[in-house]
Design an enzyme around this catalytic site. Structure first.
Site, PDB file in Angstrom:
ATOM      1  N   ARG A  26     -10.718  -1.566  -7.080  1.00  0.00           N
ATOM      2  CA  ARG A  26     -10.622  -0.828  -5.822  1.00  0.00           C
ATOM      3  C   ARG A  26     -10.568  -1.801  -4.645  1.00  0.00           C
ATOM      4  NH1 ARG A  26     -11.711   4.107  -3.263  1.00  0.00           N
ATOM      5  NH2 ARG A  26     -12.990   3.970  -1.390  1.00  0.00           N
ATOM      6  N   LYS A  27      -9.494  -1.726  -3.866  1.00  0.00           N
ATOM      7  CA  LYS A  27      -9.421  -2.557  -2.669  1.00  0.00           C
ATOM      8  C   LYS A  27     -10.606  -2.232  -1.743  1.00  0.00           C
ATOM      9  CE  LYS A  27      -5.207  -1.000  -1.843  1.00  0.00           C
ATOM     10  NZ  LYS A  27      -3.885  -0.720  -1.245  1.00  0.00           N
ATOM     11  N   GLN A  40      -6.751   5.364  -5.296  1.00  0.00           N
ATOM     12  CA  GLN A  40      -6.595   6.806  -5.443  1.00  0.00           C
ATOM     13  C   GLN A  40      -7.916   7.428  -5.908  1.00  0.00           C
ATOM     14  OE1 GLN A  40      -4.018   8.779  -4.530  1.00  0.00           O
ATOM     15  NE2 GLN A  40      -3.169   6.923  -3.615  1.00  0.00           N
ATOM     16  N   ASP A 100      -1.870  -0.506   5.739  1.00  0.00           N
ATOM     17  CA  ASP A 100      -2.248   0.008   7.054  1.00  0.00           C
ATOM     18  C   ASP A 100      -3.749   0.022   7.287  1.00  0.00           C
ATOM     19  OD1 ASP A 100      -2.877   2.072   5.295  1.00  0.00           O
ATOM     20  OD2 ASP A 100      -2.421   3.628   6.779  1.00  0.00           O
ATOM     21  N   ASP A 106       0.864  -1.172   0.000  1.00  0.00           N
ATOM     22  CA  ASP A 106       0.000   0.000   0.000  1.00  0.00           C
ATOM     23  C   ASP A 106       0.907   1.230   0.000  1.00  0.00           C
ATOM     24  OD1 ASP A 106      -2.382   1.522   0.233  1.00  0.00           O
ATOM     25  OD2 ASP A 106      -2.026   1.711   2.384  1.00  0.00           O
ATOM     26  N   ARG A 107       0.381   2.367  -0.453  1.00  0.00           N
ATOM     27  CA  ARG A 107       1.221   3.560  -0.515  1.00  0.00           C
ATOM     28  C   ARG A 107       1.093   4.400   0.754  1.00  0.00           C
ATOM     29  NH1 ARG A 107      -0.076   8.513  -4.486  1.00  0.00           N
ATOM     30  NH2 ARG A 107      -1.058   9.241  -2.550  1.00  0.00           N
ATOM     31  N   ASP A 108      -0.051   5.056   0.938  1.00  0.00           N
ATOM     32  CA  ASP A 108      -0.226   6.002   2.038  1.00  0.00           C
ATOM     33  C   ASP A 108      -0.285   5.272   3.379  1.00  0.00           C
ATOM     34  OD1 ASP A 108      -0.424   8.117   0.152  1.00  0.00           O
ATOM     35  OD2 ASP A 108      -2.521   7.592  -0.177  1.00  0.00           O
ATOM     36  N   CYS A 147     -15.953  -0.513  -9.324  1.00  0.00           N
ATOM     37  CA  CYS A 147     -15.031  -1.242 -10.197  1.00  0.00           C
ATOM     38  C   CYS A 147     -14.586  -2.549  -9.537  1.00  0.00           C
ATOM     39  CB  CYS A 147     -13.819  -0.369 -10.489  1.00  0.00           C
ATOM     40  SG  CYS A 147     -12.856  -0.002  -8.997  1.00  0.00           S
ATOM     41  N   GLY A 150      -4.041  11.775   5.174  1.00  0.00           N
ATOM     42  CA  GLY A 150      -5.391  11.777   4.609  1.00  0.00           C
ATOM     43  C   GLY A 150      -5.286  11.642   3.103  1.00  0.00           C
ATOM     44  N   HIS A 184     -10.861   4.936  -9.435  1.00  0.00           N
ATOM     45  CA  HIS A 184     -12.326   4.966  -9.376  1.00  0.00           C
ATOM     46  C   HIS A 184     -12.845   5.265  -7.974  1.00  0.00           C
ATOM     47  CE1 HIS A 184     -11.153   1.923 -12.570  1.00  0.00           C
ATOM     48  NE2 HIS A 184     -11.663   2.929 -13.249  1.00  0.00           N
TER      49      HIS A 184
END
Length: 238
Positions: free
Chosen positions: A149-150, A90, A175, A46-48, A146, A56, A129
């Site tokens: 999207r996780k 995103q 996270d 994961d990124r953020d 979609c 956020g 999406h």
């Protein structure tokens, strides 16, 4: 001249030191193992909140700040034989808050910061999406439910097709609950990162296989504290 992006073994061995390094990699089976005809294993990141500090919805490139130790952890993933692949939701794209170009610039910054410390990502998959309508400036054609999207596993499945990945031998590290559920839906092993969480959320159990404070701790537990990046694999050839 023709060039292409590949996760397979590519090494400039124009010096004696590099030549002997490649010879050692060949003897150790690293060259053969990176051939995509062979099943690969991956760490989906994961990124953020995992790679960069959670702020956020990240809309401004100046807000992107790598978490301490992340580059070294990803460098060890690179050296371990696992692919390092980012999978990130995103929705700011569908909401009209960040353009595709701006997101690309953010990801360029992420890869540059990692590269400066000798780490690299094999690929980045993102879902632009968002299923809920009603945001000012939203992009209607991206506002739907979609498959990527996780917590849905679409990004992981697409990466598995692109890189011949055995998902049952792979991990997803993130996270949030969506990361864990996406991993479960793809038959991956799962790790929840809780370093940025408040104390009230530290007991969260989403069914993850492992809980860690940071990506560094995950790498130490799964790949060992003593793994060191091989000189031949310390940078990505693009």
């Amino acid at each position: 001249m023709f060039c292409y992006d590949s996760p397979e073994y590519v090494k400039d061995m124009g010096t004696p030191e590099r030549y002997y390094s490649v010879v050692e990699d060949f003897k150790a089976g690293r060259v053969t193992s990176k051939n995509l005809r062979n099943k690969q294993k991956a760490v989906f990141l994961d990124r953020d909140g995992t790679i960069n500090k959670y702020v956020g919805f990240l809309r401004d490139i100046d807000e992107f700040e790598s978490k301490p130790g992340v580059a070294d952890a990803i460098k060890k993933i690179n050296a371990s034989g696992y692919l390092a692949i980012v999978t990130t939701n995103q929705p700011v794209i569908a909401r009209g808050e960040v353009s595709f170009k701006e997101l690309d610039e953010i990801h360029n910054k992420m890869e540059t910061l990692l590269g400066l410390e000798g780490a690299y990502l094999d690929d980045i998959y993102f879902c632009p999406h968002h299923p809920h309508r009603g945001y000012e400036g939203e992009i209607p054609e991206l506002k739907f439910d979609c498959e990527c999207r996780k917590p849905k596993p679409g990004m992981l499945i697409k990466a598995a097709e692109d890189f011949n990945i055995d998902l049952t031998r792979s991990w997803i590290v993130g996270d949030g609950e969506h990361d864990v559920k996406a991993g479960k839906n793809a038959d991956c092993k799962t790790c929840l990162i809780i370093g940025d969480r408040s104390d009230s959320k530290r007991g969260c159990d989403f069914g993850q296989d492992m809980t860690c404070e940071s990506l560094t701790e995950f790498v130490e537990k799964v790949m060992g504290r003593n793994i060191k990046p091989a000189s031949s694999m310390a940078s990505r050839n693009r």
